[in-house]
Design a protein around this motif. Structure first.
Motif, short mmCIF file in Angstrom:
data_model
loop_
_atom_site.label_atom_id
_atom_site.label_comp_id
_atom_site.label_asym_id
_atom_site.label_seq_id
_atom_site.Cartn_x
_atom_site.Cartn_y
_atom_site.Cartn_z
N THR A 266 0.81 -1.22 0.00
CA THR A 266 0.00 0.00 0.00
C THR A 266 0.85 1.27 0.00
OG1 THR A 266 -1.60 -1.23 1.28
CG2 THR A 266 -1.80 1.18 1.33
N GLU B 247 -2.22 1.07 -4.68
CA GLU B 247 -3.28 2.06 -4.46
C GLU B 247 -2.62 3.32 -3.94
OE1 GLU B 247 -5.43 0.14 -1.00
OE2 GLU B 247 -4.90 2.08 -0.11
N PRO C 218 -6.77 2.15 -6.07
CA PRO C 218 -5.69 1.64 -6.93
C PRO C 218 -5.49 2.58 -8.12
CG PRO C 218 -7.17 -0.13 -6.33
CD PRO C 218 -7.81 1.13 -5.87
N ASN D 220 -8.02 4.91 -10.81
CA ASN D 220 -7.99 6.22 -10.15
C ASN D 220 -8.26 7.34 -11.15
OD1 ASN D 220 -7.20 8.54 -8.66
ND2 ASN D 220 -6.03 7.16 -7.29
N MET E 2 -7.54 -5.44 -9.11
CA MET E 2 -8.39 -4.57 -8.30
C MET E 2 -9.41 -5.40 -7.53
SD MET E 2 -8.73 -1.05 -10.23
CE MET E 2 -9.23 -1.58 -11.85
N HIS F 96 -7.45 -6.01 -4.49
CA HIS F 96 -7.43 -4.77 -3.72
C HIS F 96 -8.73 -4.59 -2.94
CE1 HIS F 96 -3.73 -2.57 -4.66
NE2 HIS F 96 -3.85 -2.88 -5.92
N ASN G 204 -11.40 -3.39 -4.53
CA ASN G 204 -11.98 -2.19 -5.12
C ASN G 204 -13.01 -2.56 -6.17
OD1 ASN G 204 -11.14 0.24 -7.36
ND2 ASN G 204 -11.54 0.83 -5.26
#
Ligand code: GLC
Length: 743
Positions: free
Chosen positions: A227, A260, A265, A269, A297, A300, A302
Motif C-alpha cells: 500500500t 493504491e 488503486p 484512479n 483490483m 485490492h 476495489n
C-alpha cells in the motif's frame, strides 16, 4: 504556373500543420492522420475496439504471473492492439503479418519490451547509471538501447521507470534513479530523449513509457506491491515530478502502477488518470496498465470481479489492458449494459491509434523489421566501448584507506575471492531484456585481460552469496596467503533486486561478512568490489580496513569497466543517488529530510528530548551524493549574489591530490522559513567537472526564484521571500555554505 502555386501553398500548409502538431505535442500527427483514425474508429466493431485496447505477451520472456493463451488467433481476428516480450525481426514480422494481412481492418500492432538498461548491450542498472550524474551518458545509453531494440523489431519500451524511492528494502530501487526528485526528473527526461530521439517515425527510435504512475516507490515497508499512503502535498512535492518530466520530454505512453494511492488503486484512479494526467497536465499519449493490474483490483477489494474492474479502469481513463484480457472479455457487455459509454472506448482507441500513427506503423507496419539493421547495429564495438565507459562512471568508491586502490604496479599476484568474482549471470542484474549473460565480462575476466601476463591471477569462490556454508574459507585463506593483493567480490545475486525482490534485511547476505573479516585479518591489502541492486547496510564491512568499490550490476562490460578503475586507468567519479543506511532501523533515511521541532545536534550528544535513536546515530553510513576519488578536492569561497529574481552562486574547487579527476560539484539550498516546512537541504544543481591535479576551478550556478518554489496545501507551487542558505560540496553532508536573502 497556377497549379504550381496551389501545390506550393498546400505544401506550406502541410508543413505548418506538422510543425504546429509537433509544437502541440501531437508528435507529428496531422489532420490527415486524424481523419484516418476517425474513419477507422467509425468502421470498427465493438470487439475490434476492445481488441485494440488489449496487450498480450508472447511467451518468449515471462515478466508476470500469468501467460497469454490463443493470442495468435485473436491477432488474426484483429483483437490484439499490441504484443510485448516478442523481438527479433522474423518473430515480430510474422505476428505483424497476421495483424495487417489476415485481420479485417489490417491495423498494425505495437511491439513493447522492458528495455530498462539496454537491449542486447546491457548497461549498468539504472540506479548505477544515475550515480554517474552524467545526463548525456544516460541519454546516450538509451539511444543505443533504442537503436538495438528497434533493430530487432521493437518500437515501444516500458521505460523509464521513474519512481522516487527512499526505502532500499524495495527491490525495484535498482530500476530507478534514487531518492532525489529533482535529479530523478532530470534523468527521467534524459532517458525519454534517448529512447524517442527527435523523430518517433524514424526506425531507430522507440516510444517511451513513463512508469509506474504513480508513487509505486513509496510502498509501505519497502515491500513490493504494498500500500502507498502519502499526503497529497508529498505526492506533488516528491513523487509526481519525474512522471511530469517524462511527459514534458514527450513520452508517448505512461503505465499505471500496481499500488493504491490513498485507498484507490492507480488503475482505477480517475483523479490520477484523467483529472491530473489529461486535464491538468495535458497528456496526449496513451495509458497502459501494468501486468494484470486491472484484474488485481479484485484483490485490492476495489472491484467485485474482472468485469467490474474493467468498468472502473476504462471509466478512470486507462486505455490499454496489459495481459488482463478484461477489456476484450467485458467491454462489449459493459457498453450494452450502458455501464461504459462508447465514447469512453472510442477515446481510448483513439489514443492507441495515434501512438501507432506517431510511430509510422500505418505508413509501414514492417518499418522495424529490417534484417540488415539487426545484423549490423547490435553490440557493435562502439556500443560496447561506450558500455565499458559507463560502467566505470557508474561505480562509486566508498572507502580507500591508505590508498589501497588503485592496485600498485608492483603487485605480482592477485587473488580474486568471493561468490561474485566470476559470475556471468549476475553481471546483468535484473530486467536484462535480450541481454545474454554468456556475453558478460566477469570481474575475473576483466582483471585478467587488464593485468595480462604481468600478474599471476588466482581465484576462489570462498562461499556462496546466500547460505551459511563456510567450508570454502580454508581454500580461500590458503589462496590469500599466496597473493600480495586481494580483490573480494561480494554482494547480492542479480535476482535479489528488481520486481518482487524486497528484502527485510539488506546487509551482505549469507556468510560474506565473515569471509571479508577473515580476509582483512590476513593483513594483505584488500579491495572489496560490491555487486548489488540497492543500498546495503554494510556497517560490518565498512568497519574493516579495506577499500570498497560499489559497482552495482554493470552489465555486458562489467568486468572491463571495473578493471579500468581497479588498475587506475580511470579515476572513480560516481556519487550515490541513494543513501546507504547503517541498519534497517534507520529506514526511511534520506538527505532531504525535515528538521523536526526537536532536531538532534551531534555537538550536544547528551541531549535527551531530541529526535534521535538510543542505539544508533542519525547519520547514514554513506550519504546521498557521496563518492571518493583517487585524488582529493577542496571547496572554498562560496559566494552568492542576488539580482532581482536571479541567484548566482560561485564556489572554488581545487584538486589537491596527485592525479586529475572528475568531481560532481553539488549545489543544495535550504529555505529557512516557509509556510510549509522545508527540508534541511534540497539539491538544486550539479556540475560534473574535470579538474587537473593542482588546478582550481571556479564553478558558477545560476538559479532563479522559480528554483525556490514548493507546493502549498492548495497544491499551488510558488516561492516565498526570506533567508536561504546555499550549500556547495562533494556530497550532501560535506559542504560549505553561505546565506542569502530574496525579497
Ligand atoms: C511487470 C512490471 C512492469 C513491466 C511489466 C511488463 O510486472 O511491473 O514494470 O514493464 O510487467 O513486463
Amino acid at each position: 504556373m497556377r497549379n504550381l502555386k496551389i501545390s506550393a501553398i498546400l505544401m506550406l500548409l502541410l508543413i505548418a500543420e506538422t510543425v504546429q502538431s509537433q509544437n502541440t505535442g501531437e508528435g507529428g500527427i496531422v489532420s490527415a492522420d486524424n481523419a484516418k483514425i476517425e474513419a477507422l474508429i467509425k468502421n470498427m466493431t465493438v470487439d475490434e475496439k476492445a481488441g485494440q485496447l488489449t496487450l498480450f505477451m508472447s511467451g518468449w520472456d515471462v515478466t508476470g504471473p500469468t501467460l497469454s493463451t490463443n493470442y495468435q488467433k485473436l491477432i488474426k481476428e484483429g483483437k490484439v492492439g499490441g504484443l510485448f516480450n516478442a523481438y527479433t525481426v522474423d518473430y515480430v514480422r510474422e505476428f505483424q503479418r497476421m495483424a495487417v494481412e489476415e485481420s479485417r481492418l489490417k491495423i498494425p500492432m505495437i511491439f513493447g519490451y522492458d528495455v530498462i538498461h539496454g537491449h542486447r548491450t546491457i548497461f549498468p542498472i539504472p540506479l548505477g547509471q544515475s550515480c554517474s550524474w552524467n545526463l548525456a551518458a544516460i541519454e546516450q545509453s538509451e539511444r543505443i538501447a533504442a537503436q538495438e531494440a528497434t533493430a530487432e523489431g521493437l518500437n515501444w519500451t516500458f521505460s523509464p521507470m521513474v519512481d522516487v524511492a527512499r526505502d532500499p528494502r524495495w527491490g525495484r530501487v535498482a530500476e530507478g534513479s534514487g531518492e532525489d526528485t529533482w535529479l530523478g526528473s532530470k534523468i527521467a527526461a534524459a532517458r525519454v530523449r534517448g529512447f524517442q530521439g527527435t523523430d518517433l517515425k524514424s526506425n531507430n527510435t522507440m516510444m517511451a513509457c513513463a512508469k509506474h504512475f504513480a508513487a509505486y516507490g513509496a510502498a509501505q515497508g519497502g515491500r513490493d506491491y504494498h500500500t502507498v499512503d502519502v499526503s497529497e502535498l508529498s505526492l506533488y512535492e516528491w513523487y509526481l515530478p519525474p512522471y511530469k518530466a517524462c511527459l514534458d520530454a514527450g513520452a508517448g505512453s505512461i503505465m499505471t502502477s500496481f499500488n493504491e494511492i490513498a485507498g484507490v488503486p492507480s488503475t482505477a484512479n480517475k483523479w490520477l488518470m484523467t483529472d491530473l494526467l489529461r486535464n491538468d497536465w495535458g497528456f496526449n499519449g496513451f495509458v497502459v496498465t501494468d501486468y494484470t493490474s486491472i484484474n488485481e483490483m479484485v484483490n485490492h477489494g476495489n472491484a467485485e470481479n474482472n468485469k467490474d474492474a474493467a468498468r472502473l479502469a476504462i471509466n478512470a481513463g486507462v486505455d490499454m489492458d496489459m495481459m488482463g484480457s478484461t477489456y476484450l472479455d467485458y467491454l462489449p457487455e459493459l457498453i450494452k449494459e450502458k455501464k461504459v459509454s462508447m465514447d469512453a472506448v472510442d477515446n481510448a482507441v483513439r489514443w492507441v491509434l495515434k501512438a501507432k500513427m506517431k510511430l509510422g506503423l500505418f505508413d509501414d507496419p514492417y518499418r522495424y523489421c529490417n534484417k540488415s539493421r539487426q545484423e549490423n547495429e547490435v553490440m557493435t564495438p562502439d556500443q560496447l566501448a561506450f558500455a565499458r565507459k559507463l560502467v566505470a562512471e557508474s561505480c562509486v568508491l566508498l572507502k580507500n584507506p591508505g590508498q589501497i586502490l588503485p592496485i600498485p604496479e608492483t603487485v605480482k599476484t592477485i587473488a580474486i575471492i568471493g561468490p561474485l568474482g566470476d559470475s556471468k549471470k549476475d553481471m546483468l542484474g535484473n530486467w536484462s531484456a535480450a541481454g545474454k549473460w554468456e556475453q558478460c565480462v566477469t570481474l575475473l575476466e576483466g582483471v585478467k585481460s587488464r593485468a595480462g601476463s604481468r600478474v599471476e591471477l588466482l581465484y576462489e569462490k570462498g562461499c556462496n552469496t546466500n547460505d551459511g556454508d563456510k567450508r570454502g574459507f580454508e581454500a580461500a585463506l590458503k589462496l590469500a596467503q599466496k597473493a600480495d593483493f586481494i580483490i573480494l567480490a561480494l554482494g547480492e545475486n542479480g535476482w535479489m533486486s528488481g520486481e518482487a525482490a524486497s528484502r527485510s534485511t539488506i546487509d551482505l547476505p549469507g556468510v560474506q561478512n565473515d569471509l571479508a573479516e577473515a580476509m582483512a585479518k590476513t593483513g594483505k591489502p584488500v579491495a572489496v568490489v560490491l555487486f548489488n541492486g540497492r543500498p546495503l547496510t554494510i556497517s560490518r564491512l565498512s568497519s574493516l580496513n579495506v577499500a570498497i568499490l560499489e559497482t552495482w550490476f554493470g552489465g555486458t562490460q562489467a568486468g572491463n569497466g571495473i578493471a579500468d578503475l581497479l588498475f587506475g586507468d580511470k579515476n572513480p567519479s560516481g556519487k550515490l543517488t541513494m543513501t546507504f543506511p547503517r541498519n534497517e532501523g534507520q529506514i526511511p533515511i534520506f538527505y532531504n529530510a525535515k528538521n523536526t521541532g526537536r532536531p538532534y545536534n551531534p555537538a550536544d550528544s547528551g541531549a535527551k528530548y531530541v529526535s534521535r535513536y538510543l542505539d544508533c546515530s542519525n547519520d547514514p553510513l554513506y550519504p546521498f551524493g557521496y563518492g571518493l576519488s583517487y585524488t582529493t578536492f577542496t571547496y572554498a569561497n562560496l559566494e552568492t549574489r542576488v539580482d532581482g529574481d536571479k541567484i548566482n552562486v560561485t564556489v572554488q574547487v581545487s584538486n589537491t591530490g596527485n592525479r586529475d579527476g572528475e568531481e560532481v560539484v553539488q549545489l543544495y539550498i535550504r529555505d529557512k522559513v516557509g509556510s510549509v516546512t522545508r527540508p534541511v537541504k534540497e539539491l538544486k544543481g550539479f556540475q560534473k567537472v574535470n579538474i587537473k591535479k593542482g588546478e582550481t576551478k571556479s564553478i558558477a550556478f545560476s538559479l532563479t526564484t522559480a528554483d525556490l518554489a514548493f507546493y502549498h496545501p492548495d497544491l499551488k507551487k510558488y516561492w516565498e521571500p526570506g533567508e536561504f542558505t546555499a550549500f556547495a560540496g562533494t556530497n550532501s553532508a560535506e559542504t560549505i555554505s553561505a546565506t542569502f536573502k530574496v525579497n
